[in-house]
Write a protein that holds these residues in place. Structure first.
Motif, PDB file in Angstrom:
ATOM      1  N   GLU A  12      70.746  -5.398  35.848  1.00  0.00           N
ATOM      2  CA  GLU A  12      69.570  -5.313  34.975  1.00  0.00           C
ATOM      3  C   GLU A  12      69.403  -3.909  34.398  1.00  0.00           C
ATOM      4  O   GLU A  12      69.029  -3.753  33.227  1.00  0.00           O
ATOM      5  N   ILE A  15      71.933  -3.557  31.555  1.00  0.00           N
ATOM      6  CA  ILE A  15      71.472  -4.285  30.370  1.00  0.00           C
ATOM      7  C   ILE A  15      70.346  -3.524  29.673  1.00  0.00           C
ATOM      8  O   ILE A  15      70.326  -3.406  28.449  1.00  0.00           O
ATOM      9  N   ARG A  24      73.377  -8.581  20.959  1.00  0.00           N
ATOM     10  CA  ARG A  24      73.179  -9.726  21.839  1.00  0.00           C
ATOM     11  C   ARG A  24      74.162  -9.644  22.993  1.00  0.00           C
ATOM     12  O   ARG A  24      75.238  -9.067  22.873  1.00  0.00           O
ATOM     13  N   LYS A  26      75.238 -12.333  26.541  1.00  0.00           N
ATOM     14  CA  LYS A  26      74.922 -13.562  27.270  1.00  0.00           C
ATOM     15  C   LYS A  26      76.019 -13.826  28.278  1.00  0.00           C
ATOM     16  O   LYS A  26      77.109 -13.258  28.187  1.00  0.00           O
ATOM     17  N   PHE A  40      72.157 -15.584  31.700  1.00  0.00           N
ATOM     18  CA  PHE A  40      71.345 -14.517  31.139  1.00  0.00           C
ATOM     19  C   PHE A  40      71.594 -14.421  29.640  1.00  0.00           C
ATOM     20  O   PHE A  40      72.646 -14.807  29.139  1.00  0.00           O
ATOM     21  N   GLN A  41      70.579 -13.915  28.959  1.00  0.00           N
ATOM     22  CA  GLN A  41      70.748 -13.606  27.551  1.00  0.00           C
ATOM     23  C   GLN A  41      69.974 -12.330  27.244  1.00  0.00           C
ATOM     24  O   GLN A  41      69.004 -11.998  27.913  1.00  0.00           O
ATOM     25  N   TYR A  42      70.454 -11.623  26.248  1.00  0.00           N
ATOM     26  CA  TYR A  42      69.853 -10.368  25.813  1.00  0.00           C
ATOM     27  C   TYR A  42      69.827 -10.399  24.291  1.00  0.00           C
ATOM     28  O   TYR A  42      70.844 -10.689  23.654  1.00  0.00           O
ATOM     29  N   ARG A  45      66.574  -6.271  22.314  1.00  0.00           N
ATOM     30  CA  ARG A  45      66.269  -5.314  23.393  1.00  0.00           C
ATOM     31  C   ARG A  45      65.491  -5.949  24.549  1.00  0.00           C
ATOM     32  O   ARG A  45      64.861  -5.278  25.335  1.00  0.00           O
ATOM     33  N   GLU A  46      65.515  -7.267  24.651  1.00  0.00           N
ATOM     34  CA  GLU A  46      64.846  -7.997  25.741  1.00  0.00           C
ATOM     35  C   GLU A  46      65.888  -8.854  26.462  1.00  0.00           C
ATOM     36  O   GLU A  46      66.784  -9.406  25.834  1.00  0.00           O
ATOM     37  N   SER A  47      65.744  -8.967  27.768  1.00  0.00           N
ATOM     38  CA  SER A  47      66.668  -9.822  28.514  1.00  0.00           C
ATOM     39  C   SER A  47      65.897 -10.912  29.246  1.00  0.00           C
ATOM     40  O   SER A  47      64.714 -10.762  29.559  1.00  0.00           O
ATOM     41  N   ASP A  48      66.593 -12.010  29.502  1.00  0.00           N
ATOM     42  CA  ASP A  48      65.994 -13.158  30.159  1.00  0.00           C
ATOM     43  C   ASP A  48      67.032 -13.731  31.124  1.00  0.00           C
ATOM     44  O   ASP A  48      68.223 -13.791  30.800  1.00  0.00           O
ATOM     45  N   TYR A  49      66.578 -14.141  32.294  1.00  0.00           N
ATOM     46  CA  TYR A  49      67.446 -14.707  33.323  1.00  0.00           C
ATOM     47  C   TYR A  49      66.888 -16.054  33.747  1.00  0.00           C
ATOM     48  O   TYR A  49      65.691 -16.186  33.955  1.00  0.00           O
TER      49      TYR A  49
END
Length: 87
Positions: A12, A15, A24, A26, A40-42, A45-49
């Motif tokens: 994290e 990232i 991007r 992923k 995960f994806q980015y 400038r935001e990431s998500d899991y």
């Protein structure tokens, strides 16, 4: 591709510190500090899991999309994550 799980906090951080030229990212990962697998994806400038249960044998992989960024630097940072886990 990753050959083994990596630490989630270290990943994290990596990232969060990606260069602005990476638009991007992923992938699917196994983390060493949890038994779950994550997609995960980015972007922006935001990431998500998201916790997932893949059907079949799905490798751990991360893909980075952008322009004018040094792929070697990011690849080496990812390899360092695996080396940290080995120690």
């Amino acid at each position: 591709y990753f050959t083994q799980p990596v630490n989630s906090e270290a990943f994290e951080r990596l990232i969060a510190e990606l260069p602005r030229d990476v638009y991007r990212a992923k992938g699917i990962l196994s983390f060493s500090d949890t038994s779950s697998r994550f997609w995960f994806q980015y972007a922006y400038r935001e990431s998500d899991y998201m916790k997932i249960t893949p059907q079949g044998d799905v490798p751990n992989v991360a893909v980075f999309i952008g322009e004018h960024f040094d792929q070697t630097v990011i690849r080496n940072q990812l390899l360092e994550l695996e080396a940290i886990n080995e120690s």
